[in-house]
Design an enzyme around this catalytic site. Structure first.
Site, PDB file in Angstrom:
ATOM      1  CD  GLU A 111       0.871   4.717  -7.523  1.00 57.35           C
ATOM      2  OE1 GLU A 111       1.598   5.675  -7.786  1.00 57.35           O
ATOM      3  OE2 GLU A 111      -0.262   4.576  -8.036  1.00 57.35           O
ATOM      4  CD1 TRP A 112      -4.191   3.535  -3.018  1.00 60.05           C
ATOM      5  CD2 TRP A 112      -3.525   5.587  -2.432  1.00 60.05           C
ATOM      6  NE1 TRP A 112      -3.756   3.472  -1.723  1.00 60.05           N
ATOM      7  CE2 TRP A 112      -3.338   4.717  -1.334  1.00 60.05           C
ATOM      8  CE3 TRP A 112      -3.183   6.929  -2.293  1.00 60.05           C
ATOM      9  CZ2 TRP A 112      -2.815   5.144  -0.116  1.00 60.05           C
ATOM     10  CZ3 TRP A 112      -2.662   7.352  -1.072  1.00 60.05           C
ATOM     11  CH2 TRP A 112      -2.482   6.465  -0.013  1.00 60.05           C
ATOM     12  N   GLY A 113      -2.875   5.013  -8.106  1.00 60.98           N
ATOM     13  CA  GLY A 113      -2.763   5.758  -9.353  1.00 60.98           C
ATOM     14  C   GLY A 113      -2.156   7.134  -9.215  1.00 60.98           C
ATOM     15  CG  ASP A 168      -9.533   1.643  -0.681  1.00 58.96           C
ATOM     16  OD1 ASP A 168      -8.552   1.435  -1.411  1.00 58.96           O
ATOM     17  OD2 ASP A 168      -9.515   1.513   0.558  1.00 58.96           O
ATOM     18  CG  ASP A 208      -2.331   0.479   0.888  1.00 61.29           C
ATOM     19  OD1 ASP A 208      -2.467   1.341  -0.003  1.00 61.29           O
ATOM     20  OD2 ASP A 208      -3.295   0.012   1.535  1.00 61.29           O
TER      21      ASP A 208
END
Length: 706
Positions: free
Chosen positions: A240-242, A262, A201
């Protein structure tokens, strides 16, 4: 010198590609085809591990005959349990996983997410866990999962602290739950415990303002170093959520990378709209290939708050995208209908297709009524998703020609209904419920394709082009050595857009070789070339390329650091439904683009050298939109009406500030303000943002649509 592919062998391979459509090694075909290759891709170095060992023929194991490791399938703990996990909870989910028949459907991984560890380390820096929650330690968890014939996954963060420290959920904040400073030590420990999958994460990395690419390459190198010691490969999942645009750099570093935040946060109920938004952010087709995939997040299907139809739509979206299928529902409470949805074999076959490609948007004749197409292995095979984003039922039509097929009759099968729908000519129409979808497989006739082949002996600096089907000539050039490249110039296409590229090559090594692929001046990507069995046995891999209109495209394959494969021919087949237009400033001769392939709201458009990239290709709709990345539109920031209003990217809503009108004088005028799209001109620095200005006829406010 390593034996190399002879030109007659290439000739036979290219003829097979041209006549039958390219196929992944070992994939079914009708008509001439390359010799099947019964070896899987096993990337060397810091590359992702294969999904499974192939003992039962499912997934990407040795002997499975795949061209690409498939997207991982399994279950993850976060959506249903957050940080409240322990050995008893995991065992119950594993038992339910097996009882539901998920392994027989291809699901393999059971992944522990955040909350398994509270950050304690011993005097040697080794992770220690709560013996009450985890009797027997984490090795006992992995052993239990492995004892059911499954693979085990675990979680950490790229920074010093994991997400539970910044966003405590069901347990107190826990410091020190990241792997920063312990990358190799923790990778070794995870592997010695027996874990096969590592989700990393970004909460700590984000708080510390670390560089995502640097951090995750460090993690990948640590995993590779640990594997060299333990012999136990471990798949890397970048989460890393983009924010660092991993679609630009993660291929070749990780098996999968998150493209957005998320879908749900703890305590929320899942919503179809959130799943659609996550799907939209995952559409980076040039980055997904040969075992490297975009990840739109864990599934919410089967969680409270979603209907069965909404569950099917989410699985359809993930399948057409070729996304990882990681269920997040409580398996001990799963209904028979949810089980049937998750295990539908035709849906899974689309998701796990050996060609390893992502689907692309092929049409949107009416706002919100969309068609997505995915190229499958075999000849003339496509998966199609008809998606209705509107609030009313409506007919949606797919045209065969948009998918790269001819208009000849094609056979249609509806996946969720498990029903054949005949062999219609030109296309097919279905009535799609409001907010719903219809998932199809289509088998038709491939449209004509062009083949480009290296001239004899060509390498970096000596590129050549040959249009041929089949090709002829003498001995071809050999494998790419470190620091060398192969360049094909003069690659042509009638319109800007995405094309399917099948690359003919040979790799006689027992492991995959990699090469860096670059089109024009676009961001490069690392492509994996699996073993073909010998240096005289050809194979193919497939990628999607974004090309500029005309005949001046250049394709380069290079092996910068290590020996590469032996590539030769590239067969190109445009996907007409993706056709678009470059916006070329009359004053600067530069193209409007979204820099760095950025997709975030309010990313400012800039002028840049024209490369034909997806971030420079805009589709003009009948509604006046200029659409990029499939579902993003150029817009006036904040619906601004004043000179100097920035031009940004936003969701396509049809609002006047997000529409444009090209005029005969070459201006492109905003639908709300009437102001002109303005290019600061050649005298300004490249990357100076575009804005809106009064329409005064100056060159900076006129454009060529190319």
């Amino acid at each position: 010198m390593t034996p190399w592919l002879t030109r007659p062998v290439v000739r036979a391979l290219v003829l097979g590609l041209a006549l039958a459509g390219a196929v992944a090694p070992g994939a079914p075909t009708a008509g001439p085809a390359p010799r099947p290759v019964a070896l899987e891709a096993r990337p060397a170095g810091p590359r992702p591990a294969p999904q499974d060992d192939g003992a039962d023929g499912a997934g990407a194991g040795a002997g499975a005959g795949r061209a690409a490791a498939p997207p991982p399938m399994g279950w993850a703990s976060w959506n249903s349990f957050a940080s409240s996990i322990d050995l008893a909870t995991v065992k119950a989910q594993v038992d339910a996983f097996v009882a539901a028949g998920l392994p027989e459907a291809g699901y393999r991984y059971v992944n522990l997410d955040d909350g398994w560890w509270q950050g304690a380390r011993d005097a040697d820096g080794e992770m220690t866990v709560d013996p009450v929650r985890w009797p027997g330690g984490m090795a006992a968890v992995a052993d239990y999962i492995h004892g059911k014939g499954l693979k085990a996954g675990i979680y950490t963060d790229a920074g010093r602290n994991g997400c539970g420290y910044y966003y405590p959920t069901t347990r107190p904040a826990a410091a020190g739950t990241g792997m920063e400073g312990h990358e190799l030590q923790d990778a070794l420990r995870f592997q010695r415990w027996g874990f096969d999958f590592l989700k990393v994460d970004w909460c700590g990395g984000d708080a510390e303002h670390l560089d995502p690419e640097t951090s995750y390459r460090t993690v990948a190198a640590a995993i590779a170093g640990a594997t060299a010691t333990t012999g136990h490969p471990m798949l890397l999942s970048v989460c890393e959520w983009g924010v660092g645009r991993p679609w630009n750099w993660a291929a070749g570093t990780a098996a999968m990378w998150r493209t957005g935040y998320d879908i749900i946060h703890w305590g929320e109920r899942p919503s179809p709209g959130a799943a659609l938004a996550s799907f939209d952010r995952s559409l980076h087709p040039a980055a997904q290939h040969t075992g490297f995939v975009n990840d739109p997040d864990m599934l919410t299907a089967g969680m409270d708050g979603l209907t069965d139809a909404q569950n099917r739509t989410q699985l359809s979206l993930w399948a057409i995208a070729g996304a990882p299928l990681l269920a997040g529902n409580d398996l001990t409470r799963m209904t028979p209908t949810t089980r049937a949805t998750l295990t539908n074999p035709e849906m899974i076959a689309i998701d796990q297709d050996p060609r390893g490609l992502q689907g692309v948007k092929a049409a949107e004749d009416t706002a919100g009524l969309q068609v997505y197409g995915k190229v499958l292995s075999g000849t003339g095979r496509r998966a199609v998703l008809l998606l209705n984003r509107t609030a009313a039922a409506a007919p949606v039509t797919v045209r065969w020609t948009d998918l790269g097929l001819t208009g000849a009759p094609a056979t249609v099968r509806e996946v969720w209904a498990a029903a054949d729908r005949g062999t219609p000519a030109t296309g097919w129409t279905a009535d799609v419920p409001a907010g719903g979808s219809v998932l199809l497989t289509v088998t038709g006739t491939e449209a004509p394709a062009a083949t480009y082949q290296a001239e004899e002996g060509t390498r970096a600096g000596g590129a050549g082009r040959t249009d041929c089907a089949p090709c002829s000539g003498g001995a071809a050039a050999g494998p790419l050595g470190p620091g060398t490249g192969l360049t094909l110039t003069g690659v042509g296409t009638a319109t800007a857009g995405i094309a399917l590229a099948d690359i003919a090559y040979v790799n006689g090594d027992p492991v995959a070789r990699t090469a860096t692929l670059r089109v024009n001046g676009q961001t490069p990507t690392v492509v994996s070339f699996p073993p073909t069995g010998s240096w005289s046995t050809p194979g193919t891999v497939s990628v999607l390329l974004s090309l500029a209109k005309g005949g001046d495209n250049t394709i380069t394959l290079a092996a910068p650091d290590a020996p590469g494969p032996a590539p030769d021919a590239v067969l190109l087949r445009p996907l007409p439904g993706t056709a678009g237009t470059a916006l070329v400033g009359a004053g600067s001769a530069r193209c409007a683009e979204l820099p760095g392939n950025a997709v975030a709201d309010d990313t400012r458009a800039v002028p840049a050298d024209c490369t034909g990239g997806q971030n420079q290709t805009f589709t003009a709709t009948p509604r006046g939109e200029l659409v990029v990345y499939g579902n993003r539109c150029l817009a006036a920031l904040g619906d601004g009406r004043a000179d100097g209003t920035p031009v940004v990217v936003r969701d396509c809503t049809g609002a006047p500030g997000r529409t444009w009108a090209p005029h005969p004088d070459g201006t492109i005028r905003n639908g709300l303000s009437g102001l002109c799209l303005n290019d600061p001109g050649r005298g300004a620095d490249e990357g100076t943002p575009l804005d809106l200005r009064s329409c005064d006829g100056t060159p900076g406010r006129t454009w060529e649509l190319r």
